[in-house]
Enzyme design. Structure first.
Site, PDB file in Angstrom:
ATOM      1  N   VAL A   1       0.854  -1.189   0.000  1.00 35.65           N
ATOM      2  CA  VAL A   1       0.000   0.000   0.000  1.00 35.65           C
ATOM      3  C   VAL A   1       0.891   1.241   0.000  1.00 35.65           C
ATOM      4  O   VAL A   1       1.492   1.588   1.018  1.00 35.65           O
ATOM      5  CB  VAL A   1      -0.950   0.015   1.216  1.00 35.65           C
ATOM      6  CG1 VAL A   1      -1.936   1.178   1.080  1.00 35.65           C
ATOM      7  CG2 VAL A   1      -1.697  -1.305   1.331  1.00 35.65           C
TER       8      VAL A   1
ATOM      9  N   THR B   1       0.258   6.337  -3.535  1.00 33.75           N
ATOM     10  CA  THR B   1      -0.594   6.522  -4.711  1.00 33.75           C
ATOM     11  C   THR B   1      -1.303   5.239  -5.124  1.00 33.75           C
ATOM     12  O   THR B   1      -2.496   5.251  -5.425  1.00 33.75           O
ATOM     13  CB  THR B   1       0.241   7.039  -5.899  1.00 33.75           C
ATOM     14  OG1 THR B   1       0.884   8.262  -5.525  1.00 33.75           O
ATOM     15  CG2 THR B   1      -0.639   7.295  -7.116  1.00 33.75           C
TER      16      THR B   1
ATOM     17  N   LEU C   1      -2.106   0.933  -4.617  1.00 37.28           N
ATOM     18  CA  LEU C   1      -2.124  -0.307  -3.847  1.00 37.28           C
ATOM     19  C   LEU C   1      -1.869  -1.440  -4.833  1.00 37.28           C
ATOM     20  O   LEU C   1      -2.610  -1.612  -5.798  1.00 37.28           O
ATOM     21  CB  LEU C   1      -3.471  -0.501  -3.157  1.00 37.28           C
ATOM     22  CG  LEU C   1      -3.675  -1.776  -2.321  1.00 37.28           C
ATOM     23  CD1 LEU C   1      -4.763  -1.546  -1.265  1.00 37.28           C
ATOM     24  CD2 LEU C   1      -4.065  -2.988  -3.167  1.00 37.28           C
ATOM     25  N   LYS C   2      -0.799  -2.184  -4.590  1.00 38.64           N
ATOM     26  CA  LYS C   2      -0.478  -3.322  -5.445  1.00 38.64           C
ATOM     27  C   LYS C   2      -0.665  -4.605  -4.646  1.00 38.64           C
ATOM     28  O   LYS C   2      -0.342  -4.650  -3.463  1.00 38.64           O
ATOM     29  CB  LYS C   2       0.967  -3.228  -5.949  1.00 38.64           C
ATOM     30  CG  LYS C   2       1.267  -1.967  -6.744  1.00 38.64           C
ATOM     31  CD  LYS C   2       2.733  -1.884  -7.119  1.00 38.64           C
ATOM     32  CE  LYS C   2       3.059  -0.581  -7.830  1.00 38.64           C
ATOM     33  NZ  LYS C   2       4.517  -0.466  -8.130  1.00 38.64           N
TER      34      LYS C   2
ATOM     35  N   GLY D   1      10.955   3.555   6.149  1.00 40.62           N
ATOM     36  CA  GLY D   1       9.740   3.204   5.433  1.00 40.62           C
ATOM     37  C   GLY D   1       9.670   1.706   5.166  1.00 40.62           C
ATOM     38  O   GLY D   1      10.645   1.099   4.713  1.00 40.62           O
ATOM     39  N   ALA D   2       8.497   1.126   5.449  1.00 40.57           N
ATOM     40  CA  ALA D   2       8.338  -0.316   5.251  1.00 40.57           C
ATOM     41  C   ALA D   2       8.547  -0.707   3.792  1.00 40.57           C
ATOM     42  O   ALA D   2       9.081  -1.783   3.500  1.00 40.57           O
ATOM     43  CB  ALA D   2       6.948  -0.753   5.714  1.00 40.57           C
ATOM     44  N   ASP D   3       8.148   0.174   2.874  1.00 46.68           N
ATOM     45  CA  ASP D   3       8.344  -0.131   1.457  1.00 46.68           C
ATOM     46  C   ASP D   3       9.826  -0.156   1.100  1.00 46.68           C
ATOM     47  O   ASP D   3      10.259  -0.974   0.273  1.00 46.68           O
ATOM     48  CB  ASP D   3       7.593   0.866   0.580  1.00 46.68           C
ATOM     49  CG  ASP D   3       7.959   2.323   0.872  1.00 46.68           C
ATOM     50  OD1 ASP D   3       8.537   2.615   1.944  1.00 46.68           O
ATOM     51  OD2 ASP D   3       7.647   3.183   0.019  1.00 46.68           O
TER      52      ASP D   3
ATOM     53  N   THR E   1       5.700   8.108  -6.151  1.00 45.79           N
ATOM     54  CA  THR E   1       5.327   9.457  -5.740  1.00 45.79           C
ATOM     55  C   THR E   1       6.556  10.185  -5.205  1.00 45.79           C
ATOM     56  O   THR E   1       6.809  11.346  -5.530  1.00 45.79           O
ATOM     57  CB  THR E   1       4.237   9.398  -4.655  1.00 45.79           C
ATOM     58  OG1 THR E   1       3.134   8.640  -5.142  1.00 45.79           O
ATOM     59  CG2 THR E   1       3.771  10.787  -4.281  1.00 45.79           C
TER      60      THR E   1
ATOM     61  N   THR F   1      10.162  25.989 -22.505  1.00 45.94           N
ATOM     62  CA  THR F   1       9.869  25.884 -21.080  1.00 45.94           C
ATOM     63  C   THR F   1       9.476  24.462 -20.712  1.00 45.94           C
ATOM     64  O   THR F   1       9.905  23.928 -19.685  1.00 45.94           O
ATOM     65  CB  THR F   1       8.739  26.861 -20.696  1.00 45.94           C
ATOM     66  OG1 THR F   1       9.177  28.193 -20.991  1.00 45.94           O
ATOM     67  CG2 THR F   1       8.399  26.755 -19.215  1.00 45.94           C
TER      68      THR F   1
END
Length: 270
Positions: free
Chosen positions: A9, A12, A14-15, A116-118, A141, A193
């Site tokens: 999770v 952005t 959830l896989k 971070g757990a990820d 993200t 730009t």
């Protein structure tokens, strides 16, 4: 047949994926996941979307033997996730946290509970795939860059805004800069730009990667391999290849690196 159900999770997306016990986290075959999917993490806030996800998973796969997850989207997201399958109330939900243990890996993070757990899951996933000095890059993200030594030591890493956040912040916080659109602009300084914004954000990401490689060399752990995951991984890999300055490294786009790490952790912590 034993089945493991895994959830990543993120801020952005959830896989989720399911794997059979007969497979191994070190397996790199393309059809590794028996079942998999991805939705917006915000879907967990909607009773209708939660019900759709739960119904789809429950009807698609057999009852799993274990459910493992990591979450960086907050406590409410965890509560909503764990309420998906009331019919599987006898299954323990196992949460991988930043300070969870994994045999063969140790972190130098000052307070592992703040990692971070990820990021830890991705480090474990990279360790399952290779034992070399490795940069683990999760380009979502946020873009995270972590160094894992061949000795199993996690030396820490960096967190910077992802490509989308960089581009949106320029649009939101300046009077005249638009939200840039990626095209086929040549490498080098932008001559419009739009191209200046896209090229500048790319340069910030690639510059951080190159600096990480230099720092790892100073630590006497020269990077041999880069594992890339996340929604912007293909863009980053493409720009690295276009730049052509990292040809000596093995660069591996690895979809589901966090899920793979969750899987390896579950096997290590039955």
């Amino acid at each position: 047949m034993s089945l493991y159900l895994l959830f990543d999770v993120g801020n952005t997306r959830l896989k989720w994926a399911a794997v059979e016990s007969s497979q191994k986290p070190s397996d790199q075959q393309k059809k590794l996941w028996a079942y998999s999917g991805s939705i917006s993490s915000k879907s967990l806030q909607s009773p209708e979307h939660k019900a759709e996800l739960a119904d789809y998973i429950a009807k698609t796969l057999p009852k799993p033997d274990a459910i493992g997850f990591s979450c960086v989207a907050g406590a409410d997201a965890i509560d909503n996730l764990k309420s998906l399958f009331p019919q599987w109330g006898d299954i323990e939900w196992k949460q991988l946290r930043g300070d969870s243990s994994y045999e063969g890996i140790r972190t130098l993070y000052q307070d592992p509970s703040k990692l971070g757990a990820d990021r830890l899951a991705a480090v474990i996933g990279a360790r399952a795939l290779s034992k070399s000095n490795t940069l683990i890059i999760n380009a979502g993200t946020a873009t995270t860059i972590d160094l894992l030594g061949s000795n199993g030591l996690h030396y820490g890493g960096w967190i910077l805004p992802g490509l989308g956040l960089m581009q949106k912040s320029l649009e939101a916080n300046t009077a005249q800069l638009p939200l840039a659109v990626r095209g086929d602009a040549p490498l080098g300084f932008g001559r419009s730009t739009n191209d200046a914004i896209i090229g500048g954000c790319d340069a910030a990401q690639l510059g951080a990667i190159q600096f990480a490689i230099d720092v790892a060399k100073d630590l006497n752990h020269p990077v041999e391999r880069i594992w890339l995951d996340g929604g912007n991984s293909k863009v980053i890999a493409s720009e690295i290849n276009r730049l052509g300055k990292l040809k000596s490294l093995t660069i591996e786009p690895s979809e589901g690196l966090v899920l793979r790490g969750l899987w390896a952790w579950l096997l290590n912590n039955p």
